[in-house]
Design an enzyme around this catalytic site. Structure first.
Site, PDB file in Angstrom:
ATOM      1  N   SER A 108       8.285  24.788  10.761  1.00 40.50           N
ATOM      2  CA  SER A 108       8.996  23.817  11.583  1.00 40.50           C
ATOM      3  C   SER A 108      10.488  24.112  11.554  1.00 40.50           C
ATOM      4  O   SER A 108      11.036  24.546  10.542  1.00 40.50           O
ATOM      5  CB  SER A 108       8.731  22.402  11.072  1.00 40.50           C
ATOM      6  OG  SER A 108       9.604  21.469  11.683  1.00 40.50           O
TER       7      SER A 108
ATOM      8  N   LYS B 143       6.047  22.390   6.716  1.00 42.26           N
ATOM      9  CA  LYS B 143       5.024  22.521   7.759  1.00 42.26           C
ATOM     10  C   LYS B 143       4.733  23.982   8.089  1.00 42.26           C
ATOM     11  O   LYS B 143       5.587  24.851   7.979  1.00 42.26           O
ATOM     12  CB  LYS B 143       5.457  21.791   9.030  1.00 42.26           C
ATOM     13  CG  LYS B 143       5.482  20.277   8.925  1.00 42.26           C
ATOM     14  CD  LYS B 143       5.730  19.652  10.289  1.00 42.26           C
ATOM     15  CE  LYS B 143       4.568  19.954  11.230  1.00 42.26           C
ATOM     16  NZ  LYS B 143       4.810  19.420  12.573  1.00 42.26           N
TER      17      LYS B 143
ATOM     18  N   GLU C 288      -2.171  26.985  19.545  1.00 43.22           N
ATOM     19  CA  GLU C 288      -1.690  26.032  20.541  1.00 43.22           C
ATOM     20  C   GLU C 288      -1.347  26.732  21.850  1.00 43.22           C
ATOM     21  O   GLU C 288      -1.584  26.188  22.940  1.00 43.22           O
ATOM     22  CB  GLU C 288      -0.483  25.282  19.992  1.00 43.22           C
ATOM     23  CG  GLU C 288      -0.845  24.342  18.849  1.00 43.22           C
ATOM     24  CD  GLU C 288       0.355  23.710  18.175  1.00 43.22           C
ATOM     25  OE1 GLU C 288       0.150  22.784  17.378  1.00 43.22           O
ATOM     26  OE2 GLU C 288       1.499  24.150  18.451  1.00 43.22           O
TER      27      GLU C 288
ATOM     28  N   HIS D 148     -18.983  14.533  17.959  1.00 46.32           N
ATOM     29  CA  HIS D 148     -18.033  13.448  18.207  1.00 46.32           C
ATOM     30  C   HIS D 148     -16.885  13.452  17.180  1.00 46.32           C
ATOM     31  O   HIS D 148     -16.283  12.424  16.908  1.00 46.32           O
ATOM     32  CB  HIS D 148     -18.722  12.079  18.182  1.00 46.32           C
ATOM     33  CG  HIS D 148     -19.938  11.995  19.046  1.00 46.32           C
ATOM     34  ND1 HIS D 148     -19.869  11.774  20.412  1.00 46.32           N
ATOM     35  CD2 HIS D 148     -21.258  12.117  18.739  1.00 46.32           C
ATOM     36  CE1 HIS D 148     -21.092  11.748  20.912  1.00 46.32           C
ATOM     37  NE2 HIS D 148     -21.949  11.967  19.923  1.00 46.32           N
TER      38      HIS D 148
END
Length: 340
Positions: A227, A233, A240, A106
């Site tokens: 980024s 970043k 992804e 979870h």
């Protein structure tokens, strides 16, 4: 209408397999006495010239395709990629066996586990995929040549000899079914959906583990980007994209299944849609497997961040198990461990 109807821009991917099938068919006609030895040799020579023109990209396109031969070759290549992926997983599990990190249920910290245990959990998934892929290859390894456009042929062609020459293990036994059968495409796409589902899950785990909040792994620069606006970043682009292409694969599979749904028997032009679907499928599966292998080969585990995420409360289950071994009923040990 001509532009809407054409499929040659896709069919050209199968030129080598179409030539092999055509030579096998000509040889069968020679063996049946329909062609002379000289005629067959001239046909074979002509196809040799055609192959050279295709290889040099100078051939003027003509119709022709054999998806089964092409797909069998491509699936064996994916099989090799998948075996390489499994070898990387096993190698990393062996080399990093001493690393401990929280195991999650979870998305909550549950129990301490080895990093190797996590890696091999996906190894088990991909091993199942490998076994399933072998079945898909077996199912498509059936030769349809000699079935004609619908009702077979009357020229006493030795179909078994054709199948042997082309490496098929079985014959398609019913000509009407062979003309309409696209199950081998659906099974490939279905296998791809299952495989990419597993890929999406390991990609998601690694997206989480590579985030600044977790920091369990660092992705190689080759599989991540900065980024466009925020220089601090490092985005997990490869992961992804793997996660996103899983949805693409599910869409291809569902779309072609609906194309075939409720078609009348034997051949219908709708089936032409299978060509673009299977080309997209093979490209997606091949590249995704290679990218995932590269990610796992080059990532760097952060043992400090992994161990820092461990806490004594994660041993609650071990405490309960210890008390059970001392004779305390589990329903009581669960409460005792929770209070501790």
């Amino acid at each position: 209408m001509e532009a809407y109807n054409e499929s040659l821009s896709l069919d050209k991917a199968f030129y080598a397999e179409d030539i092999d099938g055509s030579i096998a068919w000509a040889r069968a006609n020679k063996n049946a006495g329909i062609l002379t030895e000289e005629e067959f040799k001239e046909i074979e020579r002509g196809f040799g010239m055609v192959r050279k023109e295709w290889d040099s990209d100078s051939f003027q396109i003509k119709p022709g395709v054999d998806e089964r031969l092409w797909l069998r070759k491509k699936l064996h290549q994916i099989e090799d990629h998948l075996i390489s992926l499994l070898k990387v997983i096993v190698s990393r599990a062996e080399n990093d066996i001493d690393l401990l990190l929280p195991g999650y249920t979870h998305l909550q910290r549950a129990q301490p586990v080895r990093w190797s245990h996590w890696l091999l959990s996906y190894g088990a998934c991909f091993a199942r995929d490998l076994r399933a892929l072998e079945f898909v290859i077996q199912e498509l390894n059936c030769c349809p040549l000699g079935c004609g456009a619908l009702s077979g042929n009357v020229f006493n062609i030795d179909r078994r000899a054709i199948a042997d020459e082309l490496g098929f293990k079985e014959l398609c036994m019913n000509s009407m079914d062979a003309i309409s059968d696209r199950d081998f495409l659906l099974k490939t796409m279905g296998w791809g959906s299952d495989f990419m589902l597993h890929v999406s899950r390991i990609a998601e785990d690694l997206c989480i583990y590579s985030s600044q909040e977790f920091g369990f792994v660092k992705l190689a620069d080759a599989y991540s980007t900065g980024s466009s606006l925020m220089p601090q970043k490092k985005n997990p682009d490869a992961l992804e994209l793997l996660r996103g292409k899983s949805g693409t694969m599910h869409g291809i599979h569902s779309g072609f299944r609906m194309t075939l749904n409720a078609l009348p028997s034997t051949y219908n032009k709708d089936m032409q849609e299978g060509t673009s679907a299977i080309l997209s499928t093979i490209h997606l599966l091949s590249t995704s497997t290679l990218i995932l292998t590269g990610v796992l080969t080059t990532l760097t585990p952060n043992s400090h961040r992994m161990s820092s995420a461990l806490e004594p409360a994660m041993l609650a289950t071990e405490l309960a198990d210890y008390l059970v071994r001392k004779g305390v009923p589990f329903r009581e040990t669960h409460h005792i461990s929770g209070r501790v």
